[in-house]
Design a protein around this motif. Structure first.
Motif, PDB file in Angstrom:
ATOM      1  N   ALA A 154       7.542  -2.944  -9.835  1.00  0.00           N
ATOM      2  CA  ALA A 154       6.094  -2.751  -9.759  1.00  0.00           C
ATOM      3  C   ALA A 154       5.398  -3.307 -10.993  1.00  0.00           C
ATOM      4  CB  ALA A 154       5.779  -1.262  -9.586  1.00  0.00           C
ATOM      5  N   GLU A 155       5.990  -3.106 -12.156  1.00  0.00           N
ATOM      6  CA  GLU A 155       5.381  -3.606 -13.393  1.00  0.00           C
ATOM      7  C   GLU A 155       5.372  -5.134 -13.419  1.00  0.00           C
ATOM      8  OE1 GLU A 155       5.969  -3.287 -18.265  1.00  0.00           O
ATOM      9  OE2 GLU A 155       7.316  -2.200 -16.911  1.00  0.00           O
ATOM     10  N   ILE A 156       6.476  -5.743 -13.002  1.00  0.00           N
ATOM     11  CA  ILE A 156       6.592  -7.204 -13.050  1.00  0.00           C
ATOM     12  C   ILE A 156       5.644  -7.873 -12.057  1.00  0.00           C
ATOM     13  CG2 ILE A 156       8.155  -9.145 -12.599  1.00  0.00           C
ATOM     14  CD1 ILE A 156      10.450  -7.264 -13.592  1.00  0.00           C
ATOM     15  N   LEU A 157       5.518  -7.292 -10.846  1.00  0.00           N
ATOM     16  CA  LEU A 157       4.716  -7.905  -9.792  1.00  0.00           C
ATOM     17  C   LEU A 157       3.292  -7.358  -9.717  1.00  0.00           C
ATOM     18  CD1 LEU A 157       7.336  -8.134  -6.885  1.00  0.00           C
ATOM     19  CD2 LEU A 157       6.629  -9.935  -8.476  1.00  0.00           C
ATOM     20  N   GLY A 158       2.954  -6.417 -10.594  1.00  0.00           N
ATOM     21  CA  GLY A 158       1.603  -5.860 -10.590  1.00  0.00           C
ATOM     22  C   GLY A 158       1.318  -4.999  -9.375  1.00  0.00           C
ATOM     23  N   LEU A 159       2.264  -4.149  -8.997  1.00  0.00           N
ATOM     24  CA  LEU A 159       2.127  -3.297  -7.819  1.00  0.00           C
ATOM     25  C   LEU A 159       1.769  -1.869  -8.233  1.00  0.00           C
ATOM     26  CD1 LEU A 159       5.313  -4.454  -5.850  1.00  0.00           C
ATOM     27  CD2 LEU A 159       2.993  -5.413  -5.781  1.00  0.00           C
ATOM     28  N   PRO A 160       1.227  -1.085  -7.305  1.00  0.00           N
ATOM     29  CA  PRO A 160       0.972   0.326  -7.614  1.00  0.00           C
ATOM     30  C   PRO A 160       2.280   1.087  -7.794  1.00  0.00           C
ATOM     31  CG  PRO A 160       0.560  -0.128  -5.289  1.00  0.00           C
ATOM     32  CD  PRO A 160       0.780  -1.458  -5.948  1.00  0.00           C
ATOM     33  N   ASP A 161       2.184   2.288  -8.321  1.00  0.00           N
ATOM     34  CA  ASP A 161       3.347   3.155  -8.494  1.00  0.00           C
ATOM     35  C   ASP A 161       4.023   3.365  -7.140  1.00  0.00           C
ATOM     36  OD1 ASP A 161       5.222   5.063  -9.112  1.00  0.00           O
ATOM     37  OD2 ASP A 161       3.806   6.461 -10.030  1.00  0.00           O
ATOM     38  N   LEU A 162       5.321   3.070  -7.049  1.00  0.00           N
ATOM     39  CA  LEU A 162       6.044   3.132  -5.779  1.00  0.00           C
ATOM     40  C   LEU A 162       6.689   4.492  -5.527  1.00  0.00           C
ATOM     41  CD1 LEU A 162       7.772  -0.370  -5.928  1.00  0.00           C
ATOM     42  CD2 LEU A 162       5.736   0.254  -4.607  1.00  0.00           C
ATOM     43  N   ASP A 163       6.468   5.452  -6.405  1.00  0.00           N
ATOM     44  CA  ASP A 163       7.131   6.743  -6.288  1.00  0.00           C
ATOM     45  C   ASP A 163       6.798   7.425  -4.962  1.00  0.00           C
ATOM     46  OD1 ASP A 163       8.674   9.008  -7.678  1.00  0.00           O
ATOM     47  OD2 ASP A 163       6.798   9.999  -7.127  1.00  0.00           O
ATOM     48  N   GLY A 164       5.512   7.425  -4.569  1.00  0.00           N
ATOM     49  CA  GLY A 164       5.126   8.079  -3.324  1.00  0.00           C
ATOM     50  C   GLY A 164       5.756   7.437  -2.104  1.00  0.00           C
ATOM     51  N   LEU A 165       5.857   6.115  -2.097  1.00  0.00           N
ATOM     52  CA  LEU A 165       6.489   5.411  -0.980  1.00  0.00           C
ATOM     53  C   LEU A 165       7.965   5.747  -0.906  1.00  0.00           C
ATOM     54  CD1 LEU A 165       6.389   3.330   1.305  1.00  0.00           C
ATOM     55  CD2 LEU A 165       6.711   1.535  -0.413  1.00  0.00           C
TER      56      LEU A 165
ATOM     57  N   TRP B 190       0.844  -1.191   0.000  1.00  0.00           N
ATOM     58  CA  TRP B 190       0.000   0.000   0.000  1.00  0.00           C
ATOM     59  C   TRP B 190       0.877   1.237   0.000  1.00  0.00           C
ATOM     60  CZ3 TRP B 190      -0.935   3.595   4.236  1.00  0.00           C
ATOM     61  CH2 TRP B 190      -1.871   4.584   3.908  1.00  0.00           C
ATOM     62  N   VAL B 191       0.693   2.076  -0.995  1.00  0.00           N
ATOM     63  CA  VAL B 191       1.430   3.334  -1.095  1.00  0.00           C
ATOM     64  C   VAL B 191       0.493   4.442  -0.628  1.00  0.00           C
ATOM     65  CG1 VAL B 191       2.619   4.942  -2.618  1.00  0.00           C
ATOM     66  CG2 VAL B 191       2.792   2.470  -3.019  1.00  0.00           C
ATOM     67  N   PRO B 192       0.832   5.153   0.454  1.00  0.00           N
ATOM     68  CA  PRO B 192      -0.037   6.239   0.917  1.00  0.00           C
ATOM     69  C   PRO B 192      -0.376   7.207  -0.210  1.00  0.00           C
ATOM     70  CG  PRO B 192       1.688   5.829   2.530  1.00  0.00           C
ATOM     71  CD  PRO B 192       2.017   4.986   1.331  1.00  0.00           C
ATOM     72  N   GLY B 193      -1.652   7.512  -0.326  1.00  0.00           N
ATOM     73  CA  GLY B 193      -2.107   8.408  -1.379  1.00  0.00           C
ATOM     74  C   GLY B 193      -2.568   7.704  -2.635  1.00  0.00           C
ATOM     75  N   GLU B 194      -2.290   6.397  -2.740  1.00  0.00           N
ATOM     76  CA  GLU B 194      -2.712   5.621  -3.909  1.00  0.00           C
ATOM     77  C   GLU B 194      -3.912   4.746  -3.527  1.00  0.00           C
ATOM     78  OE1 GLU B 194      -1.486   5.653  -7.005  1.00  0.00           O
ATOM     79  OE2 GLU B 194       0.129   7.089  -6.580  1.00  0.00           O
ATOM     80  N   SER B 195      -4.885   4.635  -4.423  1.00  0.00           N
ATOM     81  CA  SER B 195      -6.064   3.814  -4.139  1.00  0.00           C
ATOM     82  C   SER B 195      -5.805   2.339  -4.408  1.00  0.00           C
ATOM     83  CB  SER B 195      -7.256   4.294  -4.972  1.00  0.00           C
ATOM     84  OG  SER B 195      -6.951   4.261  -6.358  1.00  0.00           O
ATOM     85  N   ALA B 196      -4.938   2.049  -5.391  1.00  0.00           N
ATOM     86  CA  ALA B 196      -4.655   0.657  -5.727  1.00  0.00           C
ATOM     87  C   ALA B 196      -3.752   0.028  -4.668  1.00  0.00           C
ATOM     88  CB  ALA B 196      -3.993   0.570  -7.100  1.00  0.00           C
TER      89      ALA B 196
END
Length: 364
Positions: free
Chosen positions: A338-349, A126-132
């Motif tokens: 993130a692309e390989i594992l299907g994760l949300p954008d990790l920039d905010g984290l 979970w990346v704070p600020g991201e819904s996914a």
């Protein structure tokens, strides 16, 4: 209640030490289960340590007047003194604190604590600020490999030498040297005929059987370190890195990628042992139980893709951790992971981690 200073100007409360400290305020409970009531612990993260008795009194009053934010909910309960936000309060159920590190003392902000516990407890990214929200399989590191000996064992079993032997080692934490995921041995060891510390003859050979190609930092100065884990092409021991013996080369590469990613760094910071602010350590027992990506539970295509990612970025130069938000190498690693594992954008984290006082050595 547990009160922790996240103020780089003063990690401590006592006058007689510079070491990181925590204040505990405990109350005696009645015998029994407390009427079935769920017990919670409030954690106070101070961003600015009070300066003097009057300032401490105002801070204490502000804490008493603030309702903590629950871990399970959203939002932050900021402590305000004279128009300044000087910290946050968070309430965590006590069952979340049993049998491990107190995540409530590890981060200055509630959202990073939430992100860390969701990842550690449920494998949720979970990346704070991201819904996914992403999902990854995790397992203790010791299910994938065996952690080798510490520096004290090496002193008992070996003599360090610059002369080439059959026992290479990786020495030191020079940040101008340790800035890529791939490294080479830079010194050698010679087994002692008569080991120190009362060890039996052949102790050095015994230790050598625990050498590995994956290296994880044992002591970390977060303000200056660039990488948390590295890989060598040959088995080594080290005086400041934990060697991890993993049977599969693919697993070594993927674990090096994971540990240097933002989710990997988040888990390590949540499990760290603090000494003085950003000077932190990873004890052997903690590393063995550190949740890492379970490389056995991802698809063969993902495993191959993450291995190729290691090869692609292995010789990229990583910036120091406080500069990770805009580090091209770490951004490439995070984006690809993130692309390989299907994760949300990790920039905010990544940006939140870079600005943590224990990493940046700057006040919030």
């Amino acid at each position: 209640m547990v009160i922790v200073s996240h103020d780089p100007a003063r990690w401590n409360f006592s006058d007689s030490t510079d070491l990181s400290e925590a204040l505990l305020i405990a109350t005696r409970r009645p015998s029994g289960n407390g009427g079935g009531r769920e017990h919670r612990t409030t954690f106070v993260s101070l961003w600015q340590n009070p300066d003097g008795v009057l300032d401490a009194h105002r801070t204490a009053q502000a804490i008493a007047d603030t309702t903590p934010a629950n871990l399970e909910a959203a939002g932050a309960a900021m402590v305000e003194v004279d128009g300044r936000h000087v910290g946050e309060l968070m309430s965590i159920p006590e069952f979340k604190l049993r049998g491990g590190k107190w995540a409530g003392v590890q981060f200055a902000r509630a959202d990073l604590t939430r992100s860390a516990l969701r990842l550690l407890d449920d494998g949720e990214v979970w990346v704070p600020g991201e819904s996914a929200v992403g999902q990854v399989p995790l397992c203790p590191l010791d299910q994938l490999g065996a952690v080798g000996p510490d520096r004290r064992r090496l002193v008992d079993g070996f003599e360090r030498t610059a002369v080439q032997t059959a026992y290479p080692m990786v020495e030191g934490h020079d940040t101008e040297q340790r800035k890529t995921l791939l490294c080479d041995p830079d010194a050698y060891l010679s087994p002692l005929v008569t080991p120190r510390g009362g060890q039996r003859p052949g102790y050095g050979e015994h230790l050598w059987q625990q050498a590995g190609r994956l290296l994880v930092a044992e002591r970390i100065w977060l303000e200056t370190n660039r990488v948390i884990a590295m890989r060598t092409d040959t088995r080594v021991l080290s005086n400041v890195w934990w060697p991890v013996r993993v049977d599969e080369v693919l697993y070594e590469k993927v674990l090096a990628v994971w540990l240097n990613s933002s989710p990997g760094l988040l888990t390590l910071l949540a499990q760290r042992t603090s000494t003085r602010g950003g000077w932190v350590g990873m004890k052997k027992a903690d590393l063995e139980q550190l949740p890492v990506l379970d490389v056995r539970a991802i698809s063969p295509e993902q495993l191959q893709a993450l291995s190729r990612l290691f090869d692609d970025v292995a010789e990229y130069e990583f910036e120091r951790l406080p500069a990770m938000a805009d580090c091209a190498a770490r951004r490439r690693l995070d984006d690809s992971l993130a692309e390989i594992l299907g994760l949300p954008d990790l920039d905010g984290l990544r940006r939140l981690l870079a600005s943590e006082p224990v990493v940046s050595n700057r006040r919030l």
